[in-house]
Scaffold this motif. Sequence first.
Motif, PDB file in Angstrom:
ATOM      1  N   VAL A  77      -0.407   7.040 -15.079  1.00  0.00           N
ATOM      2  CA  VAL A  77      -0.503   5.612 -14.769  1.00  0.00           C
ATOM      3  C   VAL A  77       0.873   4.973 -14.809  1.00  0.00           C
ATOM      4  O   VAL A  77       1.173   4.033 -14.072  1.00  0.00           O
ATOM      5  CB  VAL A  77      -1.449   4.929 -15.774  1.00  0.00           C
ATOM      6  N   ALA A  78       1.730   5.508 -15.670  1.00  0.00           N
ATOM      7  CA  ALA A  78       3.073   4.954 -15.835  1.00  0.00           C
ATOM      8  C   ALA A  78       3.837   4.919 -14.523  1.00  0.00           C
ATOM      9  O   ALA A  78       4.804   4.185 -14.384  1.00  0.00           O
ATOM     10  CB  ALA A  78       3.839   5.780 -16.857  1.00  0.00           C
TER      11      ALA A  78
ATOM     12  N   TRP B 106      -7.736   3.834 -11.610  1.00  0.00           N
ATOM     13  CA  TRP B 106      -6.731   3.178 -12.449  1.00  0.00           C
ATOM     14  C   TRP B 106      -6.272   1.878 -11.826  1.00  0.00           C
ATOM     15  O   TRP B 106      -6.114   0.868 -12.511  1.00  0.00           O
ATOM     16  CB  TRP B 106      -5.524   4.097 -12.691  1.00  0.00           C
ATOM     17  N   PHE B 107      -6.050   1.926 -10.522  1.00  0.00           N
ATOM     18  CA  PHE B 107      -5.575   0.726  -9.825  1.00  0.00           C
ATOM     19  C   PHE B 107      -6.593  -0.407  -9.990  1.00  0.00           C
ATOM     20  O   PHE B 107      -6.254  -1.526 -10.347  1.00  0.00           O
ATOM     21  CB  PHE B 107      -5.359   1.049  -8.348  1.00  0.00           C
ATOM     22  N   THR B 108      -7.864  -0.073  -9.734  1.00  0.00           N
ATOM     23  CA  THR B 108      -8.917  -1.086  -9.836  1.00  0.00           C
ATOM     24  C   THR B 108      -8.980  -1.639 -11.251  1.00  0.00           C
ATOM     25  O   THR B 108      -9.068  -2.851 -11.459  1.00  0.00           O
ATOM     26  CB  THR B 108     -10.272  -0.463  -9.464  1.00  0.00           C
TER      27      THR B 108
ATOM     28  N   PRO C 131       0.810  -1.229   0.000  1.00  0.00           N
ATOM     29  CA  PRO C 131       0.000   0.000   0.000  1.00  0.00           C
ATOM     30  C   PRO C 131       0.841   1.276   0.000  1.00  0.00           C
ATOM     31  O   PRO C 131       0.434   2.281  -0.580  1.00  0.00           O
ATOM     32  CB  PRO C 131      -0.812  -0.113   1.289  1.00  0.00           C
ATOM     33  N   VAL C 132       2.030   1.220   0.603  1.00  0.00           N
ATOM     34  CA  VAL C 132       2.873   2.428   0.638  1.00  0.00           C
ATOM     35  C   VAL C 132       3.302   2.794  -0.777  1.00  0.00           C
ATOM     36  O   VAL C 132       3.269   3.968  -1.170  1.00  0.00           O
ATOM     37  CB  VAL C 132       4.113   2.193   1.528  1.00  0.00           C
ATOM     38  N   LEU C 133       3.687   1.771  -1.549  1.00  0.00           N
ATOM     39  CA  LEU C 133       4.147   2.047  -2.912  1.00  0.00           C
ATOM     40  C   LEU C 133       2.989   2.509  -3.790  1.00  0.00           C
ATOM     41  O   LEU C 133       3.150   3.392  -4.626  1.00  0.00           O
ATOM     42  CB  LEU C 133       4.810   0.797  -3.491  1.00  0.00           C
ATOM     43  N   ILE C 134       1.810   1.913  -3.572  1.00  0.00           N
ATOM     44  CA  ILE C 134       0.639   2.363  -4.334  1.00  0.00           C
ATOM     45  C   ILE C 134       0.342   3.823  -3.968  1.00  0.00           C
ATOM     46  O   ILE C 134       0.038   4.653  -4.828  1.00  0.00           O
ATOM     47  CB  ILE C 134      -0.576   1.464  -4.031  1.00  0.00           C
TER      48      ILE C 134
END
Lengths: 510, 316
Positions: free
Chosen positions: A417-418, A362-364, A344-347
């Motif tokens: 997103v990249a 975007w994640f979903t 979660p930290v990196l996200i």
Amino acid sequence: MEERRYSVGLIALLLFVVGGAIFIYKWQVLGFPARPDAQTQVWTVEVTVSFDAGPGPVKAGLYIPGLTPGFAILEENYLSRGFGYTPVYVRGGRQVQWTRRRARGTQTLYYRAVIYKDRALIAADTTPPFPEPPTLSEPFQTAMELLVADVGEKSADPESFTTELLGRLSRADSDQNVEILLGAAPTAATIARTATTLLAAARIPARMVRGIYLQDRQTRATIVPWLEIHDGTRWLYFDPVTGKQGLPDNFLQWWTGDDQLFHIDGGSNVDVRLSVKNEFMSPIDVAQRRSDERESLVAKFSLFSLPIQAQAVYGVLLMIPIGALVVVFLRNVIGMQTFGTFMPVLIALAFRETQLLFGVLWFTLLVSLGLIFRFYLERLRLLLVPRLGAVLIIVVILMLISSIVSHQLGFESGLSVALFPMVILAMTIERMSVVWEERGSREAIQQGVGSLFVAALCYAIMDLKTARHLIFVFPELLLAVLAATLLLGRYTGYRLLELHRFRAFYRDSS
Amino acid sequence: MRSWVQALRARGVIGMNERNAEYIQRYNPRRLYPLVDDKLRTKRLAMEAGIAVPELYGVVESQHEAASWLAIAEQHADFVIKPAHGTGGDGIMVVAARTSRRQGLFQLVDGTVVSEAGMCHHVSNIISGQYSFVGSRDSAMIEYRVESHPCFDEIAFQGVPDVRVLVYKGYPVMSMVRLPTRQSRGKANLHQGAVGAGIDMASGRTLSGVLGNDIVSEHPDTEAPIAGFTIPSWAHFLSLAARCYELTGLGYLGVDIVLDRTKGPLILELNARPGLNIQLANKVGLKSRFDRVDAWTQQSDAEEKVAIVREAFSHC
């Protein structure tokens, strides 16, 4: 065990104290700002002297601020084409001396200083000797003696003596002696000068101080005389006209004594102009320059000494410990489950670029599409590592496609997103599909949503302006973050969600 | 909320943090973990000590011999394939029968049919470490499929129930039986939806059950009452569990025992990080029992430990 808890507490305390001490030193002494948007007021004081040179060599002296209680000089410049200059200390303070053998026509000399408020700076002057009583010609001598004796009767110490004396001097018409000493229509400077003489007769060290008021924007600031007396332990300041004691906040002391601001040999038609400009500067710049001047080791160790790109990288990296602390708290105190401990930290770091709403969308989208491909890959019966590789490649392709498509459609957010950590995404997809198969879709989605929620919370905290500012300006606070993490590492109480999990225990007992 | 914490404390319930810091870290030295994390090693250790385990048919250890599982399985009508480093029952495949030898189809206990290639893929996934919590290479074990004892027929849906005994410093302090359900697809794993039922340590009789984190009194599929069922040869279960402490030296140990129709109680696996739902199944906090064990003068003999425990931890 108790011993272990004790030593963890001790280490944590030590880290807190060290981190806190450096923080307080940098904040209070070096003046690094604790608030992100605070701005420091600085004043640019400029003296412009113009004169007609000649005949003969030019030798000029200009008093410049030296001893300035309440203020500090951030930087000063001299601009004087063709002139040699040396800043020197003289009896009245500090002077810059300009010299030139030959000059013709109108010459202009500049002095510029950037000044900021520094309450810590007080008049660090030596205690002066008691002055010799002055001898004046008659009738001044008698007037002085009478006045000093009279004021002495009505006062107890140098402070009250000065107050009483200035009170008398301000009412020139009420006292004949005062009238003799001051003459008609005395200026502030005359009063200050006379008071100095009278105080010397009472054997109180005193001197006239000149300075300016720093306020707004002044093109021609007036030089104001002020009276300074020494009561044996410290310098006291008095307004010679009103007799009020205490230096105003915005009074910048310039020089002491009876001299003129500027004097010149070999010049005429002198015009001295003193201008003040009020500016705002980033307090970090002020603190940094100031600590450079002090050659403070703490400041040398600062992030600001790094190149700008490296600073930008650390601006992001330094938030990771905060995110880690949030995750530790959510997992060990709240009891939330996530895919991958620090995923979660990196996200959350990626959310910084995409913004929260788009980031979550975007994640979903990426994870859902990735899962679909992953389930298809399962049917192809690939070995584990090639399958992971395939998922990673598909994630990258999906990112590329979504960037291009959203750009075509005019959503610029799609480009960010990249910045999603693709390896983390691929691993999340893999872990999620295993949970999906082994534990069912409900648990997989539950854990996925949980991870996303933790990531969003990490983002919210890591994106706090104050937190970002504090950790960047005061990286020593990481020691406190470490201390908090160590303490959480010894937290053996119930997790919040366990209160729900074990609810059967208190349901039936009540 | 504060009163909830107090209520839990009063009942001696331990939470994850306390379990990890005060029991696992303290009584389970890390160097002993491989003994139980590697089921192959556990099995060999138990066999050396003369403790009954499901017979090992064979092991597949590398990708290039992945196909060799078939040669091993060939000789048996039914069998179980499991990862040696698996956790929480993940990756276990129970083959009940072969539908047709010629087509090479295998029928699993939950009724699904898997082709030979599908089985091969599963073995390969196991070896790649998909189910290993270490995340590295693993090996696939092929072993005897335990046949459920008929006495469990009423309270188990397919699959084989297993008995979890929590052993603290060698004393079996608490136990529960895990009953497979339709939701758990025949697996005796609470995370997957099996019902856990607490067991009275003295008599081996079941108490109420827990499904997820909720108390249940009937099996969700068979609808038979869960409480009041007596586990046969209970004393044997307890002494097996107590001996596993001597085997591993782990002070906080979960022992999983199954009751086979013909072979009696068999040690299925050991767990160095046993979960906390056993407290819910028994409605008793673990700490209340740990504290009593700590107060006793420590016995060295497993049988003596069992005797003390049966007397002390009776629900009646």
